[in-house]
Structure formats: C-alpha cells, structure tokens
Design an enzyme around this catalytic site. Sequence first.
Site, mmCIF file in Angstrom:
data_model
loop_
_atom_site.group_PDB
_atom_site.id
_atom_site.type_symbol
_atom_site.label_atom_id
_atom_site.label_comp_id
_atom_site.label_asym_id
_atom_site.label_seq_id
_atom_site.Cartn_x
_atom_site.Cartn_y
_atom_site.Cartn_z
ATOM 1 N N TYR A 108 69.687 -21.162 -3.996
ATOM 2 C CA TYR A 108 70.118 -21.633 -2.681
ATOM 3 C C TYR A 108 69.118 -21.297 -1.575
ATOM 4 O O TYR A 108 69.365 -21.567 -0.412
ATOM 5 C CB TYR A 108 71.490 -21.031 -2.345
ATOM 6 C CG TYR A 108 72.585 -21.479 -3.300
ATOM 7 C CD1 TYR A 108 72.935 -22.832 -3.384
ATOM 8 C CD2 TYR A 108 73.252 -20.575 -4.122
ATOM 9 C CE1 TYR A 108 73.924 -23.250 -4.264
ATOM 10 C CE2 TYR A 108 74.245 -20.995 -4.999
ATOM 11 C CZ TYR A 108 74.574 -22.333 -5.065
ATOM 12 O OH TYR A 108 75.561 -22.752 -5.928
ATOM 13 N N ASP A 170 78.171 -14.544 -11.853
ATOM 14 C CA ASP A 170 77.375 -14.466 -13.082
ATOM 15 C C ASP A 170 76.379 -13.319 -13.043
ATOM 16 O O ASP A 170 76.094 -12.706 -14.056
ATOM 17 C CB ASP A 170 76.618 -15.785 -13.293
ATOM 18 C CG ASP A 170 77.573 -16.909 -13.601
ATOM 19 O OD1 ASP A 170 78.164 -16.892 -14.681
ATOM 20 O OD2 ASP A 170 77.754 -17.787 -12.736
ATOM 21 N N HIS A 420 65.198 -22.792 -10.363
ATOM 22 C CA HIS A 420 66.278 -23.761 -10.449
ATOM 23 C C HIS A 420 66.871 -24.089 -9.082
ATOM 24 O O HIS A 420 66.747 -23.331 -8.121
ATOM 25 C CB HIS A 420 67.404 -23.255 -11.359
ATOM 26 C CG HIS A 420 68.140 -22.063 -10.791
ATOM 27 N ND1 HIS A 420 69.281 -22.183 -10.036
ATOM 28 C CD2 HIS A 420 67.891 -20.756 -10.855
ATOM 29 C CE1 HIS A 420 69.690 -20.979 -9.664
ATOM 30 N NE2 HIS A 420 68.863 -20.097 -10.144
ATOM 31 N N TYR A 501 79.847 -27.882 -2.746
ATOM 32 C CA TYR A 501 80.494 -26.749 -2.079
ATOM 33 C C TYR A 501 79.494 -25.827 -1.399
ATOM 34 O O TYR A 501 79.882 -24.967 -0.612
ATOM 35 C CB TYR A 501 81.372 -25.969 -3.071
ATOM 36 C CG TYR A 501 80.715 -24.802 -3.775
ATOM 37 C CD1 TYR A 501 79.838 -25.004 -4.834
ATOM 38 C CD2 TYR A 501 80.973 -23.496 -3.378
ATOM 39 C CE1 TYR A 501 79.233 -23.931 -5.472
ATOM 40 C CE2 TYR A 501 80.370 -22.421 -4.017
ATOM 41 C CZ TYR A 501 79.498 -22.636 -5.059
ATOM 42 O OH TYR A 501 78.899 -21.574 -5.687
ATOM 43 N N ARG A 502 78.201 -26.004 -1.669
ATOM 44 C CA ARG A 502 77.200 -25.044 -1.219
ATOM 45 C C ARG A 502 75.860 -25.623 -1.625
ATOM 46 O O ARG A 502 75.778 -26.364 -2.594
ATOM 47 C CB ARG A 502 77.449 -23.744 -1.975
ATOM 48 C CG ARG A 502 76.614 -22.554 -1.625
ATOM 49 C CD ARG A 502 77.049 -21.417 -2.544
ATOM 50 N NE ARG A 502 76.334 -20.201 -2.289
ATOM 51 C CZ ARG A 502 76.439 -19.109 -3.052
ATOM 52 N NH1 ARG A 502 77.238 -19.111 -4.092
ATOM 53 N NH2 ARG A 502 75.763 -18.025 -2.763
#
Length: 558
Positions: A108, A170, A420, A501-502
């Site tokens: 993010y 996670d 990623h 959502y984000r």
Amino acid sequence: AGTRKTGDPLTLPPGVDSEKFIDFIRRVEDIVDQTNVTVITKAEHLGKESYLDPSKVHDMYHVLDEDYFVSSAVVAPRNVREVQAIMRLCNEFEIPVWPFSIGRNVGYGGAAPRVPGSVGLDMGRNMNKILDVNVDGAYALLEPGVTFVDLHEYLVKNNLRDRLWIDVPDLGGGSVLGNTIERGVGYTPYGDHWMMHCGLEVVLPDGTLVRTGMGALPDPDADSSLPPDEQPANKAWQLFNYGFGPYNDGIFSQSSLGVVVKMGIWLMTNPGGYQSYLITLPRDEDLHQAVEIIRPLRVGMVLQNVPTLRHVLLDAAVMGDRKKYSSSDKPLTDAEIDKIAAELNLGRWNFYGALYGPPPIREAMWQVVKASFSTIPGAKFYFPEDMPENKVLQIRDGTLQGIPSLDELKWVDWLPNGAHLFFSPIAKVSGEDAVAQYQLTRRRSEEFGFDFIGTFVVGMREMHHIVCIVFNRKDPEQRKNAFKLIQTLIDDAAKMGWGEYRTHLALMDQIAGTYNFNDNAQMKLNETIKNALDPKGILAPGKNGIWPKSYDKKAWSI
Ligand code: ADP
C-alpha cells in the site's frame, strides 16, 4: 521547488526552497531533538528491501520509480505534546506531513507519503508503549509503535494468554494502531480490527488534542494541571465506543484529519479450546459451491472466525518460488496449476478455518462444517497434525489463534526481486460474485503476463477479495504492466459495481473517483471536512484521494 544545495533532501517539500527547509529542520530539531530528525539526503536512504528492516522514507515495493514516493525528512516525536508542536510548525511553514506508525504497510506504499518531499512523521519510533491491558474489560490501550508481535509477547510474558488473545493480520510486524485505522483485517473472530477498536486520542491538524467517545467525559479524579494527554481517561473509554452525539471515529480512519496517538482495542477472551483446519477443494469450479456453503454458516456464526478461501498458487508461493514449479515464462495453465496442487496435496481452492471453544462446542461446529463441505465431491479435511509438511497450514494454525507470523509474506518471492500490489475489491458472499471476480481478475492478470494469486477473506456479510499482483521491481517493463493491470482492474470492477477497501498511494485518486454516487457527493463532503479542519492542507494531502483546497488535484495526478 527551490534550487538544490549540498545537504538538501533528495526531494524538497512542494513550494519550499532549501533555505526555508533548513529553517524548518532547525525549528523541528528544537522540538524533538536532532537525534529524532533525519534529512533524506543520500541515495543510501533508499534501497531497503526487507520486511524485517523496513524503509521509513520510501516505498520498498515501488511500482513507480523508487525515488518518487519519498520523504524529505523523517521526524520522530517523543510524546503527544511534541506531535502538537509539530502540527503547529507545519502550519506555520506550510509543509506537508505524513504520519505513519511502523511504516511496513506493504503493498500500500509502506512509510512513503503521497506528496513527494512531505515530512514523514515516525509515530512508532519513540511512542511505542502498551499503556494498559485490562483483563476484566478485555481491552488494551496502545501507542502507535506497538506491533502485533509486541502485544502478543506482552501477553505471553505476563502470563495473560490463558486469559486474552489478540487478533493478527497475515504479518505481525505492523502497528496495531496503524493497521486498525487503515481498516486492516485478521482471521480470528475479532478479525475486523476497526470494528474492535474502542476510543481514540487524536491530534488534529491545528494541534488540538481530542479524545473520542467516552474519552470526551473527563475522569473526575484526573489532575487537571497535567497536560491533557497525560490525564487519566474516563473509565468507560475502552468499553463503549459511541459516547454522546455524532460518532467521530470514522473520520479518523483512512484519513488525513488527525494523527492518532492512542487507541483502545478489544481483545478476545481465550475461548478455552481451539482447532484449526484445512478443507481442500479439488476443482477450479468448486469456488461457486464453496462460497454458497460459506454464506449461511458465516452469517450464522457457525464459522466463528474470518476464514479464507485461498487459490492454490498463493499457498504454492509461500512454499516455493515460481522456478521451483515451472520453467515457463507464460502465466501458468490450468494443467500446470493442477500439477502443482497435486504435488502439494492441495486443492485448487483451499479453505482455512478454525473452531473455538471447549471440545463439545468444537465437535458440534465441526460436524456441521464437515457435513456442509462434504457435499463438494472430492473435498478433503485436515488438521495441522495431518499435514506437517504444509507450511501454510502450520502458519495459519498460529494466525487463527492470534499468534503473529512473519513467514506468510514468502509468496512475494514468487518472482525474483518480488514486490506486490494488492487489488482488493469487496465481494458479496455469493458463488456468482466470487466466480465473476475470480474470472475477471485472473483473465486480466494473464493478459498482462501475471499469474493469478489471490484469496477470499470472509467477513460477516462480504468478502475482501485480495488479489496479490507480484512483480519484479527491478524490471521496469513488469512494473509498468503491474501498474496498468491494477488500473484496468479498478475500472473493470467499478463497471460491475465492485469497489476496493484500501489501496496503494499510486491508486488512491483513481479508486476515490469510482466512489462517485450523485456527482461525487461523498468526496465533496470529505473535502469540506478536510478544508475546515486543515485549512492549510498540511496533513497527508492526497491521502485516499482527498486533496485540500491548497493543492491542484489535477497537477498531482499520476
Ligand atoms: P503498518 O502498521 O503496516 O506498519 P503504517 O504504520 O505504515 O502501517 O501505517 C499505514 C498508514 O496508516 C500510514 O501510511 C498512514 O496513512 C496511516 N497511519 C498510520 N499511523 C497513523 C497515525 N498514528 N495517525 C494517523 N495516520 C496513521
């Protein structure tokens, strides 16, 4: 921007010349001490790549150039009053400031700011205390720098784990506070972190300190000569979320309206027994039936936790890199994926869940779960002890009981120099929606040259469908393709009525633009609040697509 001199940062804050910047640095050093200020001058501040030693200045998983999303300086306040003073100073200098707690936030944007040259506010370095763990009330009160690992270890060291469990995402290295206000999720019954938070203490952009909910009602015994942040809080602050009047907490999540300096979080009481399990489903098309089975069980709380339905390549990637399975440089075919599944004793889809409670409760739940999934031909059922070689099941066994792990991110090494992006649309818990999202995201991934790696994370009434777009960050072509892929997916999804959502810094504007009901009414509301609370636009401009009036939104688009 001003002219560069030696000692200037790699990127100055917008509209700030080096003289003004140096002046700012001197003033901020007076507040936090120079040991807590780093000017990002040298390229050696870039280049960090490891989750274990994360960068505090740039995005380690950069999809744009490595030095684009980068801070000019990083400042680490030692207490709440220093945070307040920094807000006032940033207003005086009109310098943007980007708070983060730990700065891991992988996929993010990490610790990086949306506006290059912002000052990073490292909330976690010095402000990392567990202020309270209350056993009877089953909650904790935390500062920003407390990680999931820290909180778990605290329970272990104080022999509290037989009373209380935490919920972990996670990866356990992030901030509990940071993850929660970003609305991150975990996998126990308390998996919706934001739902489980209770009470915030927030520094507003003008430096005002606010306690939300019951925290607004002073404790009668508090010594009012103490600074507000040190005054003991209302005894119900961590027990009742809403207090009186409008419920403000929401505007401080995924937000640029305040720096959160304390947060309450509910802990789960030890359920008195636990059993994790894996159900493997052999065929790709089992996805539909599986999700139809999951819906009533989850909303009825027979599935007690936030279970996940994982595509086999996600598990395969945790257990080995792509080269281990294939020498092809094309996206893996169905036949190749079946072969991998067979090698690993996994299904095409793999459902990881857990049972909580003493044996009679677990046995009753397990009978229902097992009978329900047994209607899928070829479904197989495992406990962790049945599959010692299945690393994922061993990791999930810890995660689903709130024991943090750092191993799950192994999947990012699927490709060399792996990085990623997450594409994470919300899905209805329906076979039709799940299959439609899977088909679309897999088809697009393959069009852009990537394998589909994804998982459905099942909340009470929806699923967070998390697609992991793994790319080689040292390969400019792949980076470009990953970026194009996610941009394409966002538009494809919006056309289907699906929203994320984000997201990563680079995609915030695009996604905010898809939430545009009634002529962008929600964005207009957000902008009105932003401009009222932060008239100079100093706090996290551009976060989640919200730009203060002092910025030309178009000029900052990517
Ligand atoms: P992680 O817990 O994964 O390390 P970060 O600390 O990087 O996450 O936080 C993720 C994002 O959450 C930040 O980029 C910022 O936008 C927001 N954030 C984190 N901590 C705070 C805070 N204390 N106040 C306001 N926003 C925060």
